[in-house]
Scaffold this motif. Structure first.
Motif, PDB file in Angstrom:
ATOM      1  N   VAL A 272       5.136  24.452  27.827  1.00  0.00           N
ATOM      2  CA  VAL A 272       6.185  23.533  28.277  1.00  0.00           C
ATOM      3  C   VAL A 272       7.086  23.163  27.095  1.00  0.00           C
ATOM      4  O   VAL A 272       8.312  23.207  27.173  1.00  0.00           O
ATOM      5  CB  VAL A 272       5.587  22.248  28.907  1.00  0.00           C
ATOM      6  CG1 VAL A 272       6.616  21.119  28.947  1.00  0.00           C
ATOM      7  CG2 VAL A 272       5.091  22.541  30.308  1.00  0.00           C
ATOM      8  N   ASN A 275       8.951  26.575  25.763  1.00  0.00           N
ATOM      9  CA  ASN A 275       9.846  27.391  26.572  1.00  0.00           C
ATOM     10  C   ASN A 275      10.449  26.734  27.803  1.00  0.00           C
ATOM     11  O   ASN A 275      11.282  27.342  28.450  1.00  0.00           O
ATOM     12  CB  ASN A 275       9.120  28.663  27.025  1.00  0.00           C
ATOM     13  CG  ASN A 275       8.977  29.643  25.892  1.00  0.00           C
ATOM     14  OD1 ASN A 275       9.864  29.743  25.055  1.00  0.00           O
ATOM     15  ND2 ASN A 275       7.855  30.331  25.843  1.00  0.00           N
ATOM     16  N   SER A 276      10.016  25.527  28.150  1.00  0.00           N
ATOM     17  CA  SER A 276      10.594  24.973  29.372  1.00  0.00           C
ATOM     18  C   SER A 276      11.878  24.222  29.044  1.00  0.00           C
ATOM     19  O   SER A 276      12.125  23.826  27.905  1.00  0.00           O
ATOM     20  CB  SER A 276       9.606  24.036  30.058  1.00  0.00           C
ATOM     21  OG  SER A 276       9.624  22.787  29.426  1.00  0.00           O
ATOM     22  N   VAL A 277      12.691  24.046  30.074  1.00  0.00           N
ATOM     23  CA  VAL A 277      13.930  23.295  29.909  1.00  0.00           C
ATOM     24  C   VAL A 277      13.603  21.867  29.470  1.00  0.00           C
ATOM     25  O   VAL A 277      14.238  21.310  28.571  1.00  0.00           O
ATOM     26  CB  VAL A 277      14.719  23.291  31.238  1.00  0.00           C
ATOM     27  CG1 VAL A 277      15.913  22.368  31.142  1.00  0.00           C
ATOM     28  CG2 VAL A 277      15.156  24.707  31.580  1.00  0.00           C
ATOM     29  N   PHE A 278      12.563  21.302  30.099  1.00  0.00           N
ATOM     30  CA  PHE A 278      12.166  19.938  29.744  1.00  0.00           C
ATOM     31  C   PHE A 278      11.785  19.841  28.266  1.00  0.00           C
ATOM     32  O   PHE A 278      12.180  18.921  27.561  1.00  0.00           O
ATOM     33  CB  PHE A 278      10.992  19.505  30.629  1.00  0.00           C
ATOM     34  CG  PHE A 278      10.572  18.084  30.387  1.00  0.00           C
ATOM     35  CD1 PHE A 278      11.307  17.037  30.898  1.00  0.00           C
ATOM     36  CD2 PHE A 278       9.441  17.807  29.625  1.00  0.00           C
ATOM     37  CE1 PHE A 278      10.928  15.731  30.665  1.00  0.00           C
ATOM     38  CE2 PHE A 278       9.056  16.501  29.387  1.00  0.00           C
ATOM     39  CZ  PHE A 278       9.794  15.460  29.916  1.00  0.00           C
ATOM     40  N   ARG A 280      12.747  21.818  25.823  1.00  0.00           N
ATOM     41  CA  ARG A 280      13.962  21.974  25.018  1.00  0.00           C
ATOM     42  C   ARG A 280      14.726  20.659  24.942  1.00  0.00           C
ATOM     43  O   ARG A 280      15.240  20.281  23.894  1.00  0.00           O
ATOM     44  CB  ARG A 280      14.866  23.029  25.631  1.00  0.00           C
ATOM     45  CG  ARG A 280      14.355  24.418  25.481  1.00  0.00           C
ATOM     46  CD  ARG A 280      14.193  24.766  24.020  1.00  0.00           C
ATOM     47  NE  ARG A 280      13.748  26.133  23.917  1.00  0.00           N
ATOM     48  CZ  ARG A 280      14.551  27.170  24.092  1.00  0.00           C
ATOM     49  NH1 ARG A 280      15.818  26.995  24.355  1.00  0.00           N
ATOM     50  NH2 ARG A 280      14.072  28.383  24.008  1.00  0.00           N
ATOM     51  N   TYR A 283      13.079  18.269  22.447  1.00  0.00           N
ATOM     52  CA  TYR A 283      13.427  18.556  21.050  1.00  0.00           C
ATOM     53  C   TYR A 283      14.879  18.175  20.752  1.00  0.00           C
ATOM     54  O   TYR A 283      15.192  17.650  19.681  1.00  0.00           O
ATOM     55  CB  TYR A 283      13.232  20.045  20.731  1.00  0.00           C
ATOM     56  CG  TYR A 283      11.803  20.438  20.461  1.00  0.00           C
ATOM     57  CD1 TYR A 283      11.210  20.157  19.235  1.00  0.00           C
ATOM     58  CD2 TYR A 283      11.049  21.082  21.423  1.00  0.00           C
ATOM     59  CE1 TYR A 283       9.895  20.523  18.982  1.00  0.00           C
ATOM     60  CE2 TYR A 283       9.729  21.445  21.188  1.00  0.00           C
ATOM     61  CZ  TYR A 283       9.161  21.162  19.969  1.00  0.00           C
ATOM     62  OH  TYR A 283       7.861  21.511  19.720  1.00  0.00           O
TER      63      TYR A 283
END
Lengths: 412, 517
Positions: A272, A275-278, A280, A283
């Motif tokens: 997660v 690589n997940s949109v959430f 990203r 960060y």
């Protein structure tokens, strides 16, 4: 960039325009990875130190099994905590939430007469509500997380005491206890427990495959600067480590259930965050809040959800801890928040947010766990244990700061 | 003349790669108000930093004579001890301390290490009376407006026995009343024997209070004019400020202009902290497909505020007005709505608002359009790398690969990452705020080429810039913005630097009673 403790995906330290030779590249690569390498070496040195000073007790099968079980809740908390810290926040309330959820699980099972599985589900929902409460104040009302969760630390400790009415609740039904201290059912007869060996084998193969595939993809896009020899050393080390732990566990009682839970959490949350949109968005918020907002990221919603997630994870840690002790006590979880936060920072996260990884936090948590365990075996008094853990945390972050300064000066 | 209080002789200051000041000479007479004029980046602030010791003696060539004696200021304390005090555009007051505490900050009235509050407040009240401020000295800075804060800064300067007061664009952030009051005050200080140097863009203001005007252009003194001798006219000052030829620093380009893409109508924005202050006033503008439109305005004219308020209401309060796309009203009230409706805004401050400097090139490029790479909540990392790598090559981002952290790139390459990020979000209209600020000449040319390519793809591009040659070099049409108002809308072939500067500095008609709220 040295403060990330991403264990798998390498970061580069290349300055455009310079073309060093292969050996220079390798050295520079390793210098850039000093933080991660340091973390692993620290872990190994600490394990070896205790292995020698405790006359082999540290890596005895029964102790490794205990080590996993007794640190599981700190490691679980560290997963949620690293996400909160990457976003630039903090959560001081997790220890109190552990006590509160533990107390409520006791109340649900013994006073309300709910079945154990219903209590677990309700407790996880309750954890989400606790997180939503704190997330609301942080994200939508704009109160710093430090204050909101300091209030939560006091309030939920009080709530735990109120729920328990000043008493303790014990015992809990066996299936509930198994979450904290049970093992997967043995499928073999005696000697080495085969299921554990199979799990270990599968995990090792999965590691090799995902490592090779990741490297192939990175090579394809010319992103790989990790020397092949180093890649092999790292992979071999990880595989041997997994195999060795599986071997140790199988020669005692097999795989602790909580290790399966923990493993699933690490795999899910690591991907997660990577690589997940959430992930990203998390960060991005911690790295530069304004830039994230101007990129169309719903910064408040992400923050809110991070706290909801932390609430659920705290609840899970509370259930594991309660099951393990077979006791719901108002003083449960005292100081857990500090161990979890320390694990995250030892694992390479930045106080200012934007940097940190789930695997890093896990390794940080293991270092703390092994310190606790080893010092207990050696009979070190608790006051000295606390002193030593404090110094380890300071040393880890000082190493980070030193590294960053070195990296910064090398750019100029 | 014997009455010269300050003389700066042949000041040359070099930054790596840039000559900011070259043989600048400035002579200021005792008890006068001396104005310094010049375009943004002409070197005015650098000159004042040299004078006030921000750039210590030895870091520049030339000589400073104060009362006829050579001085070597090693820091601000040295210059303040000599009676030279600078008040910067961004006020340096501590918001939660009182007026009196701020006035004596670093210079406390104390006995045996303890603050003497009676003396502090009493002396502060005396100083406040001198600047015409009636507020109680124990009032906190946050509780008074910007205009009064400016006066507190001057009171603080007076407490340091100031001889030469330097004010850097003192009225840029003030409303009309506060500006008028401040100018009166500068005049009255003149009566008390204090010499003032005022950096200003506002030509009316200069004519009203200055005795002499020195014009600086490209780091050189052009001329010094005597206001009383009738040498000063707006035309004369503007000509001296601009007088530079447009070199061929801009790629040739002919735009192929189509239908209207975006129209902003009756756009009014108020200051986020002071809801009575209009930052943008009933602005109307539009951009067509394939067109490059410039917005020319001085600092503080409301350019960035206009752009950011349109882009997701990211600035300001009480925003009113309508945004149309291809004739249909659209919502731009949140950043994600603005992006969905085909807008993009590349900020003037890439480090603060544009990039995540601790993350790599590819993740910065994908940051505003992750939905294009998403499958079931997860980012397709391989596709992301391919996309980012294509931009790295197309845009000529100088980095070995797309995993390099953006914090390690040069300004020009960072700007290319920002542009890539917004190009990937595939907008119809891009608002580029100071796209070439802090970028070297070669990279500027590349950025201009990219802007032309965007227009050729049929996108509308709005370029906000302080550099007139840049706007004249790349835009098809230019709006001028002054004090939050659109004051002109001219096609490139009719625009001259003089025309633009005149409208950029055009002040509001005197009696304004239409201020709403």
């Amino acid at each position: 960039m040295s403060a990330t403790s991403e264990l798998k995906s390498p970061r580069q330290d290349l300055v455009p325009g310079k073309q060093p030779g292969p050996l220079g590249l390798a050295t520079r690569y390793l210098a850039g990875q000093l933080r991660q390498i340091g973390l692993f070496i620290a872990l190994i040195v600490i394990v070896l130190f205790f292995q020698i000073t405790t006359n082999g007790i540290t890596l005895a099968p029964i102790n490794v099994s205990n080590l996993v079980i007794q640190n599981s809740y700190i490691l679980i908390l560290a997963i949620g905590m690293v996400m909160i810290i990457i976003a630039g926040h903090i959560d001081l309330s997790v220890g109190s939430v552990v006590a509160f959820i533990g107390a409520m699980s006791g109340v649900m099972i013994t006073q309300w007469g709910l079945p154990w599985w219903a209590a677990i589900i309700l407790c996880l929902i309750l954890g989400a509500l606790v997180g939503a409460w704190q997330g609301f104040w942080v994200a939508y009302f704009g109160i710093p997380a430090f204050i909101v969760t300091l209030a939560g630390m006091l309030a939920f400790r009080g709530a735990a005491q109120i729920a328990l009415g000043g008493a303790q609740i014990s015992p809990f039904p066996a299936p509930f206890r198994a979450l904290g201290s049970g093992f997967l059912p043995a499928i073999g007869t005696s000697g080495y427990e085969p299921l554990t060996l199979i799990i270990g084998g599968v995990a090792a193969v999965a590691l090799v495959i995902s490592g090779l595939r990741g490297r192939a993809v990175r090579r394809k896009y010319e992103l790989e600067d990790e020397p092949f020899a180093w890649f092999i050393v790292k992979l071999a080390f990880t595989v041997v480590l997994v195999g060795y732990v599986a071997y140790l566990l199988s020669s005692y009682s097999g795989t602790p259930i909580v290790l399966v839970v923990l493993g699933a959490l690490v795999i899910i949350y690591a991907s997660v965050m990577r690589n997940s949109v959430f992930g990203r968005h998390t960060y991005a918020i911690g790295g530069n809040l304004q830039a994230a907002a101007l990129s169309g990221i719903k910064t408040k919603r992400v923050t809110f959800l991070l706290f909801v997630n932390m609430g659920v994870i705290s609840a899970l840690a509370g259930l594991v801890f309660t099951g393990q002790l077979n006791l719901a006590s108002p003083s449960a979880g005292n100081g857990f928040e500090l161990d979890a936060i320390a694990a995250v920072f030892i694992g390479g996260a930045a106080v200012t947010g934007g940097i940190g990884t789930v695997p890093g936090a896990i390794v940080g948590g293991l270092i703390i766990g092994i310190l606790n365990n080893g010092m207990s075996i050696l009979g070190v008094q608790t006051e000295y244990q606390s002193l030593i853990k404090g110094l380890v945390l300071l040393a880890a972050v000082a190493f980070d700061v030193f590294n960053k300064r070195r990296a910064a000066s090398s750019i100029k | 003349m014997a009455n010269t209080i300050l003389e700066m002789r042949e000041i040359t200051k070099t930054f790596p790669g840039v000559k900011a000041l070259q043989d600048v000479t400035l002579e200021v007479e005792r008890g006068q108000v001396h104005a310094i004029c010049g375009e943004n980046g002409a070197g005015k602030s650098t000159l004042m930093k040299v004078l006030s010791g921000v750039y210590p003696a030895g870091s520049f060539d030339g000589q400073i004579l104060l009362d006829g004696k050579a001085v070597d200021f090693k820091n601000i304390n040295d210059s303040e001890d000599a009676g030279v005090v600078i008040i910067h555009q961004e006020l340096a007051l501590s918001p939660f301390l009182s007026i009196a505490e701020n006035i004596f900050l670093g210079n406390e009235r104390s006995k045996l290490g303890f603050i003497d509050w009676n003396d502090t407040n009493l002396e502060a009240a005396k100083l406040l009376a001198r600047v015409g401020l009636r507020d109680n000295p124990i009032t906190k800075i946050v509780d008074i407006g910007v205009g009064k804060q400016q006066l507190v800064e001057i009171a603080k300067a007076l407490s340091k026995k100031v001889k030469i007061l330097i004010l850097d664009e003192p009225t840029a952030a003030l409303n009309d009343d506060d500006s008028a009051h401040l100018l009166d005050l500068i005049k009255s200080l003149q009566g008390q024997g204090i010499t003032s140097i005022i950096i200003s863009h506002k030509l009316n203001e200069i004519k009203a209070i200055a005795d002499k005007v020195t014009i600086i252009r490209d780091g050189k003194t052009i001329e010094t004019l005597d206001v009383h001798a009738g040498e000063v006219s707006e035309d004369r000052i503007i000509k001296a400020m601009v007088g530079r030829d447009l070199e061929s620093r801009y790629p040739d380009h002919t735009s192929n202009i189509g239908e209207e893409l975006l129209r902003i109508e009756d756009w009014t924005v108020h200051h986020p902290l002071d809801a009575t202050r209009e930052v943008v006033h009933h602005a109307n503008l539009n951009v067509r497909a394939g067109e490059i439109v410039g917005i020319a305005g001085l600092m503080g004219a409301g350019r960035t505020e206009l752009a950011m308020s349109v882009f997701g209401h990211s600035y300001g309060t009480n925003i009113s007005g309508t945004v149309y796309k291809r004739g249909t009203p659209i919502k731009t009230n949140t950043v994600s709505n603005a992006i969905k409706n085909g807008l993009a805004y590349a900020t003037e401050d890439r480090k603060r608002y544009g990039l995540n400097l601790i993350d790599d090139i590819k993740r910065n490029i994908s940051g505003a359009a992750l939905n294009k790479l998403e499958h079931l909540g997860f980012v397709d990392a391989s596709k992301e790398t391919i996309v980012a790598d294509k931009y790295r090559k197309d845009m000529n981002i100088k980095a070995p690969n797309v995993s390099v952290l953006t914090g390690k790139l040069s300004g020009g390459n960072q700007q290319k990452v920002v542009l890539s990020k917004w190009m990937y979000s595939d907008p119809d209209v891009l608002i580029l705020d100071e796209p070439t600020r802090g970028i070297d000449v070669g990279a500027k040319y590349e950025i201009y080429t990219i802007i032309n390519q965007l227009a050729d793809q049929g996108k509308g591009v709005i370029v906000i810039s302080s550099e007139l040659p840049e706007l004249l070099g790349i835009c098809d049409r230019i709006y001028t913005l002054s004090e939050g108002r659109i004051t002109a809308d001219v096609p490139r072939d009719q625009a001259t630097p003089e025309f633009l500067l005149k409208h950029m500095t055009q002040e509001r008609e005197a009696p304004v009673n239409e201020r709403d709220i």
